[in-house]
Scaffold this active site. Structure first.
Site, PDB file in Angstrom:
ATOM      1  N   SER A 144       3.534   1.769   7.273  1.00 47.87           N
ATOM      2  CA  SER A 144       2.354   1.035   6.825  1.00 47.87           C
ATOM      3  C   SER A 144       1.851   0.146   7.952  1.00 47.87           C
ATOM      4  O   SER A 144       2.638  -0.338   8.779  1.00 47.87           O
ATOM      5  CB  SER A 144       2.692   0.165   5.612  1.00 47.87           C
ATOM      6  OG  SER A 144       1.587  -0.646   5.252  1.00 47.87           O
ATOM      7  N   TYR A 157       8.007  -5.921   1.236  1.00 44.29           N
ATOM      8  CA  TYR A 157       7.305  -4.692   1.605  1.00 44.29           C
ATOM      9  C   TYR A 157       7.024  -4.651   3.102  1.00 44.29           C
ATOM     10  O   TYR A 157       7.319  -3.650   3.770  1.00 44.29           O
ATOM     11  CB  TYR A 157       5.995  -4.581   0.827  1.00 44.29           C
ATOM     12  CG  TYR A 157       5.202  -3.334   1.143  1.00 44.29           C
ATOM     13  CD1 TYR A 157       5.554  -2.117   0.577  1.00 44.29           C
ATOM     14  CD2 TYR A 157       4.122  -3.366   2.017  1.00 44.29           C
ATOM     15  CE1 TYR A 157       4.847  -0.957   0.872  1.00 44.29           C
ATOM     16  CE2 TYR A 157       3.408  -2.223   2.319  1.00 44.29           C
ATOM     17  CZ  TYR A 157       3.779  -1.019   1.742  1.00 44.29           C
ATOM     18  OH  TYR A 157       3.073   0.121   2.047  1.00 44.29           O
TER      19      TYR A 157
END
Length: 269
Positions: A144, A157
């Site tokens: 990501s 995350y």
């Protein structure tokens, strides 16, 4: 050597195949002739997808309903994959939380790290030796743009995706000349279609429509990049901006700004 061509005995493994990018990757790989092992928690959705892919493309599609945040279940899956011919591994499964970590469910945060990072490493360790021995294989890591920076209110995350990003690019260095391709996909917001207003999540409401990217398009871009052994794919305006900000902007300035945005995603709707 390029990513292996489809073979009757070989399988491409896709984690998180029950939705989003994972489902799009499964469809794209099946359309290219690859037989599959579909992995996710929701076995009933995987069974429907497997039937669709077999009917539409004539490939074999096996279902493994596995919770990849469960270390025992991951170990069982890895034991199976060690003994199978795995041509491609798509480490796609992942979850995210938003809000101050002290206020979030600690058990869920731990599960998130096991899914987003530990499972990625374990599955890679399971299939990589056979790929190296054959001198061919492909590993697509879904990291990501969030993994390039510190993000308050998205701490677990962002940290877990930082592992995936770095693990992927480090692995490439080790495998140079080995015939095994490794590509990192670092997407921003991705969805299959624009939801109706009544079905919008807090993320849908916070992120403008023009910043979203199509799951199908991202899947095709990613597989094309893997075939070329491209290091990183960064689709979408927001993910490119986050990559630049994470790489070149002072964290003391960027982190509070980004953190406020992510904090709003954790607020009750």
């Amino acid at each position: 050597m390029s990513v292996p061509a489809p073979q009757p005995t070989a399988r491409a493994v896709i984690t998180g195949a029950s939705s989003g990018i994972g489902m799009a990757l499964a469809r794209a790989l099946a359309a290219r002739g690859h037989s599959l092992i579909l992995v996710a928690r929701r076995g009933e959705i995987l069974a429907e997808l497997a039937a669709e892919l077999t009917t539409n493309h004539g490939v074999e599609a096996e279902v493994r309903a596995v919770d990849l945040s469960d270390l025992t279940a991951v170990a069982t899956l890895c034991d199976e994959l060690v003994g199978r011919e795995i041509s491609i591994l798509c480490n796609n499964a992942g979850i995210a939380t938003f809000g101050p970590i002290a206020e979030l469910d600690a058990a869920y945060e731990r599960a998130q790290l096991r899914l987003n990072a530990n499972a990625v490493q374990e599955l890679t360790l399971a299939v990589l030796p056979q790929m190296v021995q054959r001198g061919s294989g492909g590993i697509l890591m879904v990291g990501s743009a969030a993994g390039n920076m510190a993000i308050p209110n998205n701490a677990t995350y962002a940290a877990s995706k930082a592992f995936v990003n770095t693990f992927s690019e480090s692995l490439r260095g080790e495998l140079r000349g080995a015939g095994v391709h490794v590509t990192l996909l670092a997407p921003g917001p991705v969805r299959i279609q624009t939801p109706a207003p009544e079905d919008e999540s807090i993320v849908d409401k916070m992120v403008p429509d023009f910043l979203w990217h199509s799951s199908d398009k991202v899947a095709e871009m990613s597989l094309d990049a893997l075939a070329r052994n491209k290091m990183r794919v960064v689709p979408g305006t927001l993910s490119k901006a986050m990559s630049v900000a994470g790489g070149y902007s002072p964290r003391a300035i960027v982190a509070p700004i980004v953190g406020r945005f992510y904090g709003k995603m954790g607020e009750p709707e």
